[in-house]
Design a protein around this motif. Structure first.
Motif, PDB file in Angstrom:
ATOM      1  N   LYS A  63       0.822  -1.220   0.000  1.00  0.00           N
ATOM      2  CA  LYS A  63       0.000   0.000   0.000  1.00  0.00           C
ATOM      3  C   LYS A  63       0.857   1.273   0.000  1.00  0.00           C
ATOM      4  N   THR A  64       2.087   1.188   0.527  1.00  0.00           N
ATOM      5  CA  THR A  64       2.951   2.381   0.561  1.00  0.00           C
ATOM      6  C   THR A  64       3.239   2.861  -0.868  1.00  0.00           C
ATOM      7  N   TYR A  65       3.564   1.901  -1.762  1.00  0.00           N
ATOM      8  CA  TYR A  65       3.859   2.283  -3.155  1.00  0.00           C
ATOM      9  C   TYR A  65       2.599   2.671  -3.921  1.00  0.00           C
ATOM     10  N   ALA A  66       1.429   2.237  -3.442  1.00  0.00           N
ATOM     11  CA  ALA A  66       0.177   2.622  -4.103  1.00  0.00           C
ATOM     12  C   ALA A  66      -0.001   4.131  -4.044  1.00  0.00           C
ATOM     13  N   LEU A  67       0.585   4.783  -3.011  1.00  0.00           N
ATOM     14  CA  LEU A  67       0.394   6.236  -2.896  1.00  0.00           C
ATOM     15  C   LEU A  67       1.666   7.067  -3.049  1.00  0.00           C
ATOM     16  N   TRP A  68       2.845   6.498  -2.769  1.00  0.00           N
ATOM     17  CA  TRP A  68       4.060   7.294  -3.014  1.00  0.00           C
ATOM     18  C   TRP A  68       4.302   7.468  -4.518  1.00  0.00           C
ATOM     19  N   LEU A  69       4.048   6.407  -5.278  1.00  0.00           N
ATOM     20  CA  LEU A  69       4.320   6.476  -6.715  1.00  0.00           C
ATOM     21  C   LEU A  69       3.514   7.567  -7.430  1.00  0.00           C
ATOM     22  N   PRO A  70       2.179   7.647  -7.209  1.00  0.00           N
ATOM     23  CA  PRO A  70       1.444   8.704  -7.918  1.00  0.00           C
ATOM     24  C   PRO A  70       1.844  10.122  -7.486  1.00  0.00           C
ATOM     25  N   VAL A  71       2.314  10.273  -6.227  1.00  0.00           N
ATOM     26  CA  VAL A  71       2.802  11.589  -5.782  1.00  0.00           C
ATOM     27  C   VAL A  71       3.994  12.007  -6.656  1.00  0.00           C
ATOM     28  N   VAL A  72       4.916  11.037  -6.866  1.00  0.00           N
ATOM     29  CA  VAL A  72       6.107  11.304  -7.675  1.00  0.00           C
ATOM     30  C   VAL A  72       5.716  11.498  -9.147  1.00  0.00           C
ATOM     31  N   LEU A  73       4.785  10.659  -9.645  1.00  0.00           N
ATOM     32  CA  LEU A  73       4.333  10.778 -11.044  1.00  0.00           C
ATOM     33  C   LEU A  73       3.669  12.144 -11.295  1.00  0.00           C
ATOM     34  N   ASP A  74       2.928  12.624 -10.308  1.00  0.00           N
ATOM     35  CA  ASP A  74       2.258  13.924 -10.434  1.00  0.00           C
ATOM     36  C   ASP A  74       3.294  15.042 -10.577  1.00  0.00           C
ATOM     37  N   TYR A  75       4.393  14.910  -9.814  1.00  0.00           N
ATOM     38  CA  TYR A  75       5.480  15.897  -9.898  1.00  0.00           C
ATOM     39  C   TYR A  75       6.123  15.857 -11.295  1.00  0.00           C
ATOM     40  N   ILE A  76       6.336  14.634 -11.797  1.00  0.00           N
ATOM     41  CA  ILE A  76       6.941  14.467 -13.132  1.00  0.00           C
ATOM     42  C   ILE A  76       6.031  15.086 -14.209  1.00  0.00           C
ATOM     43  N   LYS A  77       4.716  14.851 -14.055  1.00  0.00           N
ATOM     44  CA  LYS A  77       3.735  15.363 -15.033  1.00  0.00           C
ATOM     45  C   LYS A  77       3.779  16.900 -15.100  1.00  0.00           C
ATOM     46  N   LYS A  78       3.896  17.530 -13.909  1.00  0.00           N
ATOM     47  CA  LYS A  78       3.886  18.996 -13.866  1.00  0.00           C
ATOM     48  C   LYS A  78       5.244  19.608 -14.230  1.00  0.00           C
ATOM     49  N   ASN A  79       6.308  18.796 -14.174  1.00  0.00           N
ATOM     50  CA  ASN A  79       7.669  19.295 -14.449  1.00  0.00           C
ATOM     51  C   ASN A  79       8.377  18.372 -15.434  1.00  0.00           C
ATOM     52  N   PRO A  80       8.080  18.521 -16.739  1.00  0.00           N
ATOM     53  CA  PRO A  80       8.658  17.605 -17.737  1.00  0.00           C
ATOM     54  C   PRO A  80      10.197  17.563 -17.717  1.00  0.00           C
ATOM     55  N   ASP A  81      10.843  18.692 -17.331  1.00  0.00           N
ATOM     56  CA  ASP A  81      12.314  18.672 -17.262  1.00  0.00           C
ATOM     57  C   ASP A  81      12.797  18.417 -15.824  1.00  0.00           C
ATOM     58  N   TYR A  82      12.075  17.513 -15.142  1.00  0.00           N
ATOM     59  CA  TYR A  82      12.343  17.225 -13.717  1.00  0.00           C
ATOM     60  C   TYR A  82      13.763  16.723 -13.448  1.00  0.00           C
ATOM     61  N   LYS A  83      14.396  16.095 -14.456  1.00  0.00           N
ATOM     62  CA  LYS A  83      15.729  15.524 -14.216  1.00  0.00           C
ATOM     63  C   LYS A  83      16.798  16.604 -14.135  1.00  0.00           C
ATOM     64  N   THR A  84      16.526  17.753 -14.733  1.00  0.00           N
ATOM     65  CA  THR A  84      17.534  18.820 -14.742  1.00  0.00           C
ATOM     66  C   THR A  84      17.146  20.011 -13.874  1.00  0.00           C
ATOM     67  N   LYS A  85      15.836  20.222 -13.710  1.00  0.00           N
ATOM     68  CA  LYS A  85      15.389  21.377 -12.910  1.00  0.00           C
ATOM     69  C   LYS A  85      14.561  20.898 -11.718  1.00  0.00           C
ATOM     70  N   HIS A  86      15.023  21.254 -10.522  1.00  0.00           N
ATOM     71  CA  HIS A  86      14.266  20.870  -9.318  1.00  0.00           C
ATOM     72  C   HIS A  86      13.382  22.035  -8.882  1.00  0.00           C
ATOM     73  N   LYS A  87      12.118  21.751  -8.686  1.00  0.00           N
ATOM     74  CA  LYS A  87      11.180  22.794  -8.257  1.00  0.00           C
ATOM     75  C   LYS A  87      11.031  22.701  -6.732  1.00  0.00           C
ATOM     76  N   PRO A  88      11.538  23.674  -5.961  1.00  0.00           N
ATOM     77  CA  PRO A  88      11.487  23.548  -4.492  1.00  0.00           C
ATOM     78  C   PRO A  88      10.064  23.707  -3.947  1.00  0.00           C
ATOM     79  N   GLY A  89       9.906  23.343  -2.659  1.00  0.00           N
ATOM     80  CA  GLY A  89       8.597  23.484  -1.988  1.00  0.00           C
ATOM     81  C   GLY A  89       8.020  22.136  -1.602  1.00  0.00           C
ATOM     82  N   LEU A  90       7.151  22.161  -0.599  1.00  0.00           N
ATOM     83  CA  LEU A  90       6.535  20.931  -0.087  1.00  0.00           C
ATOM     84  C   LEU A  90       5.545  20.367  -1.108  1.00  0.00           C
ATOM     85  N   LYS A  91       5.693  19.075  -1.458  1.00  0.00           N
ATOM     86  CA  LYS A  91       4.799  18.445  -2.450  1.00  0.00           C
ATOM     87  C   LYS A  91       3.750  17.545  -1.786  1.00  0.00           C
TER      88      LYS A  91
END
Length: 819
Positions: free
Chosen positions: A48-76
């Motif tokens: 169940k832990t991965y059922a909810l951690w994964l979509p949190v991370v996927l949501d961040y990736i969706k909103k930040n297509p260049d996530y590998k090079t640019k980090h967007k600070p702030g609580l997610k």
């Protein structure tokens, strides 16, 4: 990036670990990415832990297509866990996902164990993903400019929601969510819960009964058929006259056999005292277990507990004797078998403990049941059926917890202050306070600004000031400091730290136990025999005692649990089955006991309510068998004694256990008169409860907790904790002021309401009386105690006799009754 591409990332990550996602995990990812709120119902160890951690991370990736090079600070995202012990593992799971997918997301923990330096680092640079507890969450709301920290938060996940539901920590969480919904309007709210009876209501409490969050919500259930094997350990010789005084220690050889036959075993005890006894008894009888056996309970130091948890994971230990401190979440892959010592008193607790073995998707769980006395085998039989039919308890949520609301309002005033109208609407949107009216809220505002009507002459209760623009604010640094130190809703007996003279911390023990000892006395705690040297500033200084010294085992208040309503019902159904041909293996093993019971009395069926009367040298005994759990029997015994005393002037001493209760007197009860006067009527129950129990005394004790939570009394600074007896006397004084001068005070009324609803379980008591009223009452005047009555009458003897002389006395009694 569309959902398909995001799912490819997620499934690719699962495949890289050799896993395949379950349908419930992909369903949760979909719902989360669609912006929905929800409740995930999944068993322990199902992923169940991965059922909810994964979509949190996927949501961040969706909103930040260049996530590998640019980090967007702030609580997610925030992950709230009721147990600090779980935070390290939740962090590891989040880091695995975040690091493997090269997101650059940071993960932090903020709990009572977090160091001051780590906390100040988090103030300047908040982690992207934060793991915290309900208490630490409130502390964050008490910090200046908290809205800026939380405004970027896209998700809040409450783990083990079933553990918080039905507690004031749950109310605390509801209030925090009501504020965060306003501060971060795009935040999704998700709960994770094991199976409970009222899942739909659990979701309503989490999201708010009339909120938009509930309209846009989904319930996802993990349909994982986890096989649980329940094995009752049936002793070779069955007690015909059972008694519960031996803590199950007569089955120590059976337990040792299970330990020797498996790689790792958890032995669950119901109380810390039983845990200490079993650990010591196993080592005394099997010295070869030294080094392979450990103990784990909530009063042992954190370092020791963490060492034990890691040692199980690394398979350095063969067995751990533990309490509910290991019920939840810690991921023990290698645990092969679980042993439950004595009835767990509830189905959910039993399932949770069973799930600690085979703690991996697709693996079977094995749980052995060791009955501490014969009648507990009926509980074992009932539990097996509950496992097969998935019968699980409801968790009853709190309503109108004014003490938690008062604390919360001061928290908001300590940070940035608040405007009442906005907060009233937020609070009214929670499940707990949905029935609140403006007058109730005004009482709470008056309480924090003036100390309520009867305390307004005292400045110490005027904590919050009203500023010119109508904002409520705490401007005193001293008041803010004291408030932050006392935040939380867990109120226990004062605990004292146990330390060696030469340094080294062992754990904590309750003040009431230490108060019975004098320097030079020896006691067993954390598996060691200790000599008390002195007590100073709430610290207990000890040294190792000589091995031959006689020592008493440490004990704790609140050790006795009661049967849940569902467990009581299952137990009665199993007992009634003893009159049929469809008996389970456990019931068949009790044939000698049932035969003896029928010889002296009857084994009741579903349509019968049994009363037994007999005379011994102690006096006249009347025993009643509702099979409703000890808390209900405690209240029912008082009500019956009161109603009988209205017919005839008579005094009783009362005894009760989970199966029934006893009225003992030096004169005989006219039982026919009792039956003719319809003493089991559900009518006038509330009034009779108030007369029979010292309801005022019980409410006075309950008020101590309410007074601490509401900040009416101060529990002290670190190292200078106020003693329980002083807290009790301060809160009693305020209780009496309210009773005499302000009976409409909401906190005063709450003390009575909680006494009846939660302590005396008045609703359950009413249902029990209604059931008895429908049954045929069978009164048996027997010549001597019956097997059913034996555990109740011997329980009372234990208060008077040491365990050795009690065992001898019981042997003599049994021999006499068997003639």
């Amino acid at each position: 990036m569309n959902r398909e591409q995001l799912f490819d990332i997620a499934t690719g990550w699962f495949e890289s670990r050799g896993w395949k996602p379950f349908p419930f995990q992909t369903q949760t990812w979909t719902a989360f990415l669609q912006g929905k709120n929800g409740l995930l119902n999944a068993p322990t160890g199902s992923g169940k832990t991965y059922a909810l951690w994964l979509p949190v991370v996927l949501d961040y990736i969706k909103k930040n297509p260049d996530y590998k090079t640019k980090h967007k600070p702030g609580l997610k995202a925030i992950w709230i866990t009721p147990l600090r012990a779980l935070s390290v593992e939740i962090k590891q799971a989040a880091e695995r996902v975040a690091d493997d997918l090269q997101t650059g997301l940071t993960v932090g923990i903020r709990t009572g164990d977090t160091s001051a330096s780590e906390r100040s680092k988090q103030k300047t640079k908040i982690p992207d993903l934060l793991i915290t507890t309900p208490e630490s969450m409130q502390l964050m709301l008490a910090s200046k400019d908290y809205a800026n920290i939380f405004k970027t938060c896209g998700a809040i996940i409450i783990d083990e929601w079933h553990e918080l539901l039905g507690t004031k920590r749950g109310v605390q969480t509801e209030l925090a969510l009501s504020r965060l919904k306003t501060v971060a309007p795009k935040m999704r709210i998700w709960g994770i819960s094991a199976t409970i009876g009222n899942l739909q209501q659990a979701m309503e409490v989490l999201l708010g009964p009339n909120s938009q969050a509930l309209d846009n919500s989904v319930m996802i259930r993990a349909h994982i058929n986890k096989k649980i094997n329940v094995v009752s350990v049936i002793p070779d010789k069955m007690d015909t006259y059972p008694w519960r005084g031996h803590m199950g220690l007569h089955l120590i050889d059976e337990a040792a056999k299970i330990i020797k036959g498996s790689r790792t075993t958890l032995l669950f005890c119901n109380t810390r005292a039983q845990c200490e006894l079993w650990f010591q008894a196993l080592l005394d009888k099997y010295p070869e277990f030294a080094g392979d056996l450990a103990m784990h309970h909530g009063s042992i130091s954190r370092d020791n507990r963490q060492w034990v948890e890691q040692a199980i994971r690394d398979e350095q230990l063969r067995a751990v004797v533990c309490t509910s401190s290991l019920d939840l979440g810690v991921d023990f892959a290698p645990v092969e078998n679980v042993v439950q010592i004595g009835g767990p008193k509830g189905v959910a607790r039993f399932l949770q403990r069973a799930g600690r073995s085979g703690h991996r998707p697709g693996e079977e769980s094995n749980i052995y049941f060791l009955a501490t006395h014969a009648i507990e085998l009926i509980e074992a039989s009932a539990l097996r059926r509950a496992v097969q039919e998935t019968v699980v308890e409801d968790r009853v949520p709190y309503l109108n917890s004014w003490d938690v609301l008062v604390q919360y309002l001061v928290t908001l005033a300590v940070s940035d202050g608040f405007y009442p109208d906005a907060i009233f609407n937020e609070v009214k949107g929670t499940f707990c306070f949905q029935g609140m009216v403006q007058d109730d809220f005004q009482f709470c505002l008056n309480f924090i600004t003036r100390g309520s009507q009867s305390l307004q002459a005292y400045d110490e209760y005027k904590k919050v000031e009203i500023e010119a623009d109508g904002k409520y604010k705490v401007n005193s640094k001293a008041i803010a400091l004291r408030h932050r130190m006392q935040m939380g809703t867990i109120v226990g007996d004062s605990v004292m730290n146990v330390k060696f003279l030469g340094g080294g911390y062992l754990g904590s023990i309750e003040e009431w136990f230490i108060s019975k000892l004098t320097p030079g006395d020896t006691f067993i705690f954390a598996g060691r025999k200790l000599e008390l040297i002195r007590v100073r500033n709430m610290e207990v200084m000890v040294r190792m005692a000589s091995p031959g010294a006689k020592a008493m085992h440490a004990s704790w208040m609140g050790g006795r649990m009661t049967l849940s309503a569902q467990m009581s019902e299952l137990l009665r159904e199993e007992l009634y089955a003893a009159n049929t041909d469809t008996m389970t293996r456990e019931l068949r093993s009790l044939t000698p006991l049932f035969t003896r019971q029928r010889k002296e009395s009857i084994v009741p069926d579903a349509s019968q309510f049994l009363i037994e009367t007999f005379k011994t040298r102690e006096g006249y005994h009347a025993i009643f068998y509702p099979f409703e759990g000890r808390f209900v029997h405690e209240a029912l015994a008082s009500v019956m004694a009161y109603r009988i005393s209205l017919l005839t002037p008579i005094t009783f001493s009362l005894a009760y256990n989970d199966y029934g209760f006893e009225l003992l007197s030096d004169q005989e009860i006219d039982m026919q008169q009792v039956l003719d006067n319809d003493l089991f009527t559900p009518q006038h129950l509330h009034a009779d409860l108030q007369h029979s129990l010292n309801a005022t005394e019980m409410a006075r004790r309950k008020f101590r907790d309410i007074a601490v939570i509401a900040g009416l009394v101060f529990t002290g600074y670190p190292g200078k904790v106020v003693k329980t007896k002083h807290l009790q006397s301060s809160s009693q004084l305020i209780f009496e002021v309210f009773r005499d001068y302000e009976p409409n005070n909401l906190l005063f009324q709450q003390a009575y309401r909680e006494t009846f609803e939660h302590q005396l379980e008045e609703g359950r008591l009413l249902l029990a009386l209604e059931r008895i009223h429908r049954q045929e009452i069978v009164w048996k005047a027997t010549t001597k105690p019956t097997p059913f009555s034996f555990p109740i009458i011997t329980d009372r003897l234990r208060e008077k006799l040491s365990s050795e002389s009690l065992a001898d006395r019981i042997k003599r009694m049994t021999a006499a009754y068997m003639k």
